[in-house]
Motif scaffolding. Structure first.
Motif, PDB file in Angstrom:
ATOM      1  N   ALA A   1       0.859  -1.102  -0.228  1.00 17.70           N
ATOM      2  CA  ALA A   1       0.152  -0.068   0.089  1.00 17.70           C
ATOM      3  C   ALA A   1       1.027   1.542  -0.287  1.00 17.70           C
ATOM      4  O   ALA A   1       0.529   2.061  -0.892  1.00 17.70           O
ATOM      5  CB  ALA A   1      -0.367  -0.175   0.723  1.00 17.70           C
ATOM      6  N   GLU A   2       1.932   1.386   0.874  1.00 17.43           N
ATOM      7  CA  GLU A   2       3.351   2.343   0.481  1.00 17.43           C
ATOM      8  C   GLU A   2       3.540   2.250  -0.983  1.00 17.43           C
ATOM      9  O   GLU A   2       3.589   4.053  -1.053  1.00 17.43           O
ATOM     10  CB  GLU A   2       3.641   2.748   2.128  1.00 17.43           C
ATOM     11  CG  GLU A   2       3.989   2.344   3.000  1.00 17.43           C
ATOM     12  CD  GLU A   2       2.809   3.245   3.862  1.00 17.43           C
ATOM     13  OE1 GLU A   2       3.362   4.635   3.413  1.00 17.43           O
ATOM     14  OE2 GLU A   2       2.744   3.455   5.325  1.00 17.43           O
ATOM     15  N   LEU A   3       3.875   1.622  -1.210  1.00 12.41           N
ATOM     16  CA  LEU A   3       4.468   2.060  -2.342  1.00 12.41           C
ATOM     17  C   LEU A   3       3.533   2.233  -3.508  1.00 12.41           C
ATOM     18  O   LEU A   3       3.860   2.986  -4.802  1.00 12.41           O
ATOM     19  CB  LEU A   3       4.992   0.356  -2.952  1.00 12.41           C
ATOM     20  CG  LEU A   3       6.464   0.274  -2.759  1.00 12.41           C
ATOM     21  CD1 LEU A   3       7.422  -0.808  -3.136  1.00 12.41           C
ATOM     22  CD2 LEU A   3       7.430   1.478  -2.622  1.00 12.41           C
ATOM     23  N   ARG A   4       2.223   2.107  -3.554  1.00 13.03           N
ATOM     24  CA  ARG A   4       1.320   2.125  -4.009  1.00 13.03           C
ATOM     25  C   ARG A   4       1.232   3.931  -3.965  1.00 13.03           C
ATOM     26  O   ARG A   4       0.689   4.587  -4.986  1.00 13.03           O
ATOM     27  CB  ARG A   4      -0.137   0.868  -3.915  1.00 13.03           C
ATOM     28  CG  ARG A   4       0.317  -0.291  -4.376  1.00 13.03           C
ATOM     29  CD  ARG A   4      -1.133  -0.942  -4.077  1.00 13.03           C
ATOM     30  NE  ARG A   4      -1.282  -2.176  -5.029  1.00 13.03           N
ATOM     31  CZ  ARG A   4      -1.614  -2.229  -6.096  1.00 13.03           C
ATOM     32  NH1 ARG A   4      -1.347  -1.889  -7.112  1.00 13.03           N
ATOM     33  NH2 ARG A   4      -1.082  -3.038  -6.459  1.00 13.03           N
ATOM     34  N   MET A   5       0.873   4.445  -3.062  1.00 11.59           N
ATOM     35  CA  MET A   5       0.456   5.587  -2.460  1.00 11.59           C
ATOM     36  C   MET A   5       1.638   6.468  -3.427  1.00 11.59           C
ATOM     37  O   MET A   5       1.435   7.053  -4.079  1.00 11.59           O
ATOM     38  CB  MET A   5       0.839   5.866  -1.042  1.00 11.59           C
ATOM     39  CG  MET A   5      -0.243   5.232  -0.584  1.00 11.59           C
ATOM     40  SD  MET A   5      -1.524   6.336  -0.575  1.00 11.59           S
ATOM     41  CE  MET A   5      -1.376   7.424   0.606  1.00 11.59           C
ATOM     42  N   THR A   6       3.198   5.975  -3.088  1.00  9.88           N
ATOM     43  CA  THR A   6       3.821   6.310  -3.847  1.00  9.88           C
ATOM     44  C   THR A   6       3.838   6.605  -5.694  1.00  9.88           C
ATOM     45  O   THR A   6       4.106   7.225  -6.061  1.00  9.88           O
ATOM     46  CB  THR A   6       5.342   5.529  -3.328  1.00  9.88           C
ATOM     47  OG1 THR A   6       5.607   6.056  -2.166  1.00  9.88           O
ATOM     48  CG2 THR A   6       6.594   6.970  -4.275  1.00  9.88           C
TER      49      THR A   6
END
Length: 181
Positions: free
Chosen positions: A59-64
């Motif tokens: 999820a963190e990478l998807r935000m980025t």
């Protein structure tokens, strides 16, 4: 061994986040971003496959990726990344979580250019109001986290012609920032 692998994945994810954070619209301005878009697409594909056992990192990478796609003018892909991150965060943490609120604040950013031309302010307003409510509940009324959705919501209200309401929200965000900063 599982903890070691999780730590490695988190480090790789942080590396990718740091690399992608360096991409902004000014860096892409006037340049051919074809290669960057291909890299983003491949990264997005791998995030969905390779990090299924680490949903928070995914999820963190998807935000980025959502922010980076937005910076290179890919609003549809940006929105998809933010919405997938939001769904993962909701599944992990429920509705009242800082990461959920941050993702909620990101979805309208990716939609902004499309909604601007289509004048679909109600959808954006709803997302910002939900983000604001979560931030207020978690952080309290006078926190920096509250000022982002306050300002964003005020901008939407201004576009809707609700200038008095927008001015109040901008004023509230300014008051909090002056108090805290």
């Amino acid at each position: 061994k599982a903890e070691t692998e999780a730590a490695k994945s988190a480090q790789v994810a942080q590396f990718l986040k740091d690399m992608l954070a360096g991409v902004d619209s000014s860096a892409a301005l006037g340049r051919d971003t074809t290669l960057l878009r291909e890299i983003l697409d491949k990264t997005a594909e791998h995030v969905g496959k390779d990090l299924t056992n680490q949903p928070e990192v995914e999820a963190e990478l998807r935000m980025t990726l959502g922010r980076t796609y937005f910076e290179v003018g890919e609003s549809v892909k940006s929105e998809a990344m933010y919405r997938e991150a939001l769904a993962i965060f909701r599944r992990l943490f429920g509705d009242e979580n800082q990461k959920v609120a941050t993702a909620l604040n990101g979805v309208p950013i990716s939609l902004w250019s499309r909604l601007w031309s289509e004048r679909r302010w109600e959808e954006v307003e709803s997302l910002y109001r939900e983000a604001l409510a979560i931030h207020k509940k978690i952080s309290g009324g006078d926190s920096l986290e509250v000022t982002w959705p306050l300002n964003n919501l005020a901008s939407v209200l201004r576009e809707e012609g609700r200038t008095a309401e927008a001015e109040l929200l901008h004023g509230e965000a300014l008051r909090i920032r002056r108090k805290l900063l």
